[in-house]
Scaffold this motif. Sequence first.
Motif, short mmCIF file in Angstrom:
data_model
loop_
_atom_site.label_atom_id
_atom_site.label_comp_id
_atom_site.label_asym_id
_atom_site.label_seq_id
_atom_site.Cartn_x
_atom_site.Cartn_y
_atom_site.Cartn_z
N LEU A 80 -40.72 23.63 -30.60
CA LEU A 80 -39.35 23.89 -31.03
C LEU A 80 -39.14 23.51 -32.48
CD1 LEU A 80 -37.50 22.60 -27.90
CD2 LEU A 80 -37.61 24.94 -28.68
N ASP A 131 -38.60 28.96 -28.49
CA ASP A 131 -37.66 28.95 -29.60
C ASP A 131 -37.32 30.37 -30.03
OD1 ASP A 131 -36.14 27.48 -31.43
OD2 ASP A 131 -37.63 27.83 -32.99
N GLU A 132 -38.37 31.19 -30.13
CA GLU A 132 -38.17 32.57 -30.57
C GLU A 132 -37.30 33.32 -29.57
OE1 GLU A 132 -41.83 34.74 -31.81
OE2 GLU A 132 -40.89 36.32 -30.61
N ASN A 150 -33.70 32.21 -29.85
CA ASN A 150 -33.00 32.68 -31.03
C ASN A 150 -32.66 34.15 -30.94
OD1 ASN A 150 -33.00 30.20 -32.20
ND2 ASN A 150 -34.91 30.51 -33.32
N ILE A 205 -31.42 22.12 -24.55
CA ILE A 205 -31.19 23.47 -25.10
C ILE A 205 -30.32 24.28 -24.15
CG2 ILE A 205 -32.32 25.62 -25.68
CD1 ILE A 205 -34.76 23.97 -26.43
N VAL A 231 -31.59 19.33 -31.11
CA VAL A 231 -31.22 20.67 -30.66
C VAL A 231 -29.71 20.81 -30.49
CG1 VAL A 231 -33.43 21.19 -29.61
CG2 VAL A 231 -31.70 20.05 -28.26
#
Lengths: 264, 262
Positions: free
Chosen positions: A216, A227-228, A231, B127, B215
């Motif tokens: 991350l 993470d990709e 996003n 997250i 995060v």
Amino acid sequence: MSADRIWQRFTPAERMARFVVFLVAAILLAWSFRTVEIIPEFLMDAPEQVADLFARMWPVDYAYYERGVHAVLIETLHIATLGTIMTLGIAIPVGIMAASNVCRVPALNWLATFILVSSRSVNTLVWALLFVAVFGPGTLAGTVTIAVRSIGFVGKLFGEALEESAPGPIEALRAAGAPWISVFLKGYWPQVSPAFWGIALFRWDINVRESSVIGLVGAGGIGMALDEALNLFHWDRVALILVCIFAVVVIAEVFVTHIRKRII
Amino acid sequence: MSAATVARPAPFAVSWWARLGYLLAVLYCLYALSILDISWERLLAGLDNGSRFLGAMFPPEFKRWKLLIDNLLESLQIALISSLFGVLISLPVGLCASRNLMPDWLTWPARAFIAVCRSFHPVIFAILFVKAVGFGPLAGILTLIFASIGFVAKLFAEAIEEISLKPVEAARAAGAPFLSVLTFAVLPQVLNRFIGFSTYQVDSNLRNSTMIGIVGAGGIGGTLAAAFQRFDYSFVCAILLAIIALIMVSEYVAVRVKGVFQ
């Protein structure tokens, strides 16, 4: 006379101490509830939002596995394993330095304790940030992160195992005039090796979990894919990655428990 | 029978399996290192970066100490609240997961729930909760509640499975209802260990609450990540020192609290 004696489990001082602990805990909690900034609308809204999140995650995009997940999943396992092996190489000397019955130089004991504490106090993600800044993003930063973060754990437990070893065989070896290295290899090592391999396996299990998130902040592994996907709001891919992490972590845990039973 | 004829096993027998294992480990390392694209230049550049990095970090800059203290306190609050709820939820969940007191149809779902809480790193929960309930301490609290359940409920279930069943049988034989069996036969046997797990979990939540801010889930991690992105390394150093100090204090307090309850 003795009939009206009241039996109590704790002395007044002990009861007082317990009361103070509870009181302080209650005061701290009350203060936390009053000061922490929780927006009530967000809390009310949470179940709806979570349901929405799950709705967007379903169905899981299994087709993406071949293309985007398999390689980084294997990379994650490599980071965890190689990081653990690197840790073992560093943690053995540091653990020996930390054990006060093996290493009798107080200055070295202190140095080892300092290394162990600083390795454990800084979180994995923070170590990852630091090493990404040093080595640039990628697997190398991740491996070094895992290695440095694990030193504290492995070194501490290994040092404690050394301190608990029985002095008999060691004295016998010393009396027979064995050099230092033989005393260690034939006196200490046979006593601590089951504990050592147990610690190493346990840490590898933890590292599989940790290496799944260091991506991350750019330190390689499946975290980068996560993470990709986050996003880009590809929630079905996020779900797939979570399923993969879950599966790998469970398999690693079963594997570790199985091996631990055989070596201990 | 002379002593010389007694066959003794060699005291330090050579284990070929162990040697094979070491050989495989070395081969694996060589293979894995070849994947990592480690080159001499990269290592040198890394060392160069590292030294510049350390140079930028020292001396630490405490000018914005107010911000630092505020965020540290927020981390502390997140840790305390999440520990309270985490431990409260762990009690029934751990009880449901203990195989010696509960039927199978109840232990399986409870164990599965604990396994899910344990297998995801707190950051992943963070997250998801940040996406679900927005930035801020609420997401952090929810995250750490789940992390606490994964740890405390598991150990609590194991502690209950290790108790002696004699007081339980005695209470049942005397016709005690289920709740009384719990409070008078089960809880006294596990209470001390439970307090141990709880203090450990407060400590552990405090460590994690300093990180989940990276995060966006509240606490000092957010400030840390922001300082990193602005290349404000002397402030980063100050934050790291503050976190280490906080954790050392909390470790000391945890030891003292455990001493009170022993």
